[in-house]
Design a protein around this motif. Structure first.
Motif, mmCIF file in Angstrom:
data_model
loop_
_atom_site.group_PDB
_atom_site.id
_atom_site.type_symbol
_atom_site.label_atom_id
_atom_site.label_comp_id
_atom_site.label_asym_id
_atom_site.label_seq_id
_atom_site.Cartn_x
_atom_site.Cartn_y
_atom_site.Cartn_z
ATOM 1 N N ASP A 1 0.843 -1.562 0.342
ATOM 2 C CA ASP A 1 0.208 0.219 -0.020
ATOM 3 C C ASP A 1 0.936 1.665 -0.196
ATOM 4 O OD1 ASP A 1 -2.522 -0.901 0.171
ATOM 5 O OD2 ASP A 1 -2.600 -1.875 2.302
ATOM 6 N N GLU A 2 2.138 1.157 1.108
ATOM 7 C CA GLU A 2 3.071 2.215 0.993
ATOM 8 C C GLU A 2 3.733 3.053 -0.697
ATOM 9 O OE1 GLU A 2 5.451 5.509 2.196
ATOM 10 O OE2 GLU A 2 2.909 4.913 3.206
ATOM 11 N N ILE B 1 2.067 1.830 -3.104
ATOM 12 C CA ILE B 1 1.184 2.249 -4.344
ATOM 13 C C ILE B 1 0.726 4.186 -4.067
ATOM 14 C CG2 ILE B 1 -1.411 2.538 -4.603
ATOM 15 C CD1 ILE B 1 -1.184 -0.916 -5.058
ATOM 16 N N ARG B 2 1.273 4.552 -2.700
ATOM 17 C CA ARG B 2 0.598 5.616 -2.113
ATOM 18 C C ARG B 2 2.360 6.278 -3.074
ATOM 19 N NH1 ARG B 2 3.450 9.022 0.016
ATOM 20 N NH2 ARG B 2 5.011 7.499 1.443
ATOM 21 N N ILE B 3 3.107 5.961 -3.004
ATOM 22 C CA ILE B 3 4.393 6.443 -3.399
ATOM 23 C C ILE B 3 3.961 6.847 -5.125
ATOM 24 C CG2 ILE B 3 6.826 6.630 -5.102
ATOM 25 C CD1 ILE B 3 7.134 5.111 -1.743
ATOM 26 N N GLN C 1 1.005 7.228 -6.304
ATOM 27 C CA GLN C 1 -0.649 8.109 -6.584
ATOM 28 C C GLN C 1 0.208 9.343 -6.201
ATOM 29 O OE1 GLN C 1 -2.881 6.156 -3.198
ATOM 30 N NE2 GLN C 1 -3.532 5.357 -5.301
ATOM 31 N N GLU C 2 0.958 9.664 -5.528
ATOM 32 C CA GLU C 2 1.446 11.141 -5.052
ATOM 33 C C GLU C 2 2.372 11.488 -5.920
ATOM 34 O OE1 GLU C 2 3.502 11.096 -1.578
ATOM 35 O OE2 GLU C 2 1.201 10.732 -0.167
ATOM 36 N N SER C 3 3.264 10.551 -6.384
ATOM 37 C CA SER C 3 3.187 10.978 -8.059
ATOM 38 C C SER C 3 3.192 11.862 -9.266
ATOM 39 C CB SER C 3 4.634 9.831 -8.395
ATOM 40 O OG SER C 3 3.927 9.424 -9.741
ATOM 41 N N THR D 1 0.702 -2.282 -10.426
ATOM 42 C CA THR D 1 0.706 -1.462 -11.647
ATOM 43 C C THR D 1 1.283 -0.790 -12.464
ATOM 44 O OG1 THR D 1 -0.089 -1.142 -8.687
ATOM 45 C CG2 THR D 1 0.647 0.585 -10.359
ATOM 46 N N MET E 1 10.207 3.801 -4.471
ATOM 47 C CA MET E 1 9.661 2.272 -3.522
ATOM 48 C C MET E 1 10.329 1.992 -3.040
ATOM 49 S SD MET E 1 6.805 1.122 -6.902
ATOM 50 C CE MET E 1 6.264 0.222 -6.447
ATOM 51 N N ARG F 1 12.461 3.216 0.121
ATOM 52 C CA ARG F 1 11.159 3.428 0.937
ATOM 53 C C ARG F 1 10.518 1.971 1.960
ATOM 54 N NH1 ARG F 1 9.210 5.654 4.914
ATOM 55 N NH2 ARG F 1 7.080 5.648 5.163
#
Length: 96
Positions: free
Chosen positions: A25-26, A28-30, A32-34, A45, A61, A64
């Motif tokens: 999830d983290e 994917i968050r990276i 999304q925020e890009s 993805t 990613m 992180r």
């Protein structure tokens, strides 16, 4: 127009055997925020954009995951590089 599609699947190995889903999830968050166009799918993805930018996101990613305490991470990446331009829809529109 984007010149690449990058499919990424991240397989983190948490240090203490925790569930990997919060780590994924983290990651994917990276993405999304890009701000890049992307599609989250069950096993990976796919991102659309400039190849250098997309590969930098993959690198972020992985880094992180280490910051979060993973022992290591396996990342599977597929790249379609097409300098004249490519979109997610180019490859999937006939199936939608």
């Amino acid at each position: 127009m984007a010149n690449a599609l990058v499919s990424v699947q991240i397989l983190p190995k948490p240090a203490h055997g925790e569930d990997v889903i919060p780590f994924v999830d983290e990651a994917i968050r990276i993405i999304q925020e890009s701000g890049v166009k992307h599609q989250v799918q069950p096993l990976d993805t796919v991102m659309e954009g400039e190849m250098d930018e997309l590969l930098a996101i993959v690198s972020k990613m992985n880094k992180r995951m280490m910051e979060l305490g993973c022992k290591n991470v396996i990342t599977q990446v597929k790249v379609l590089y097409q300098p004249e331009g490519i979109t997610l829809e180019t490859l999937t529109e006939k199936y939608r």
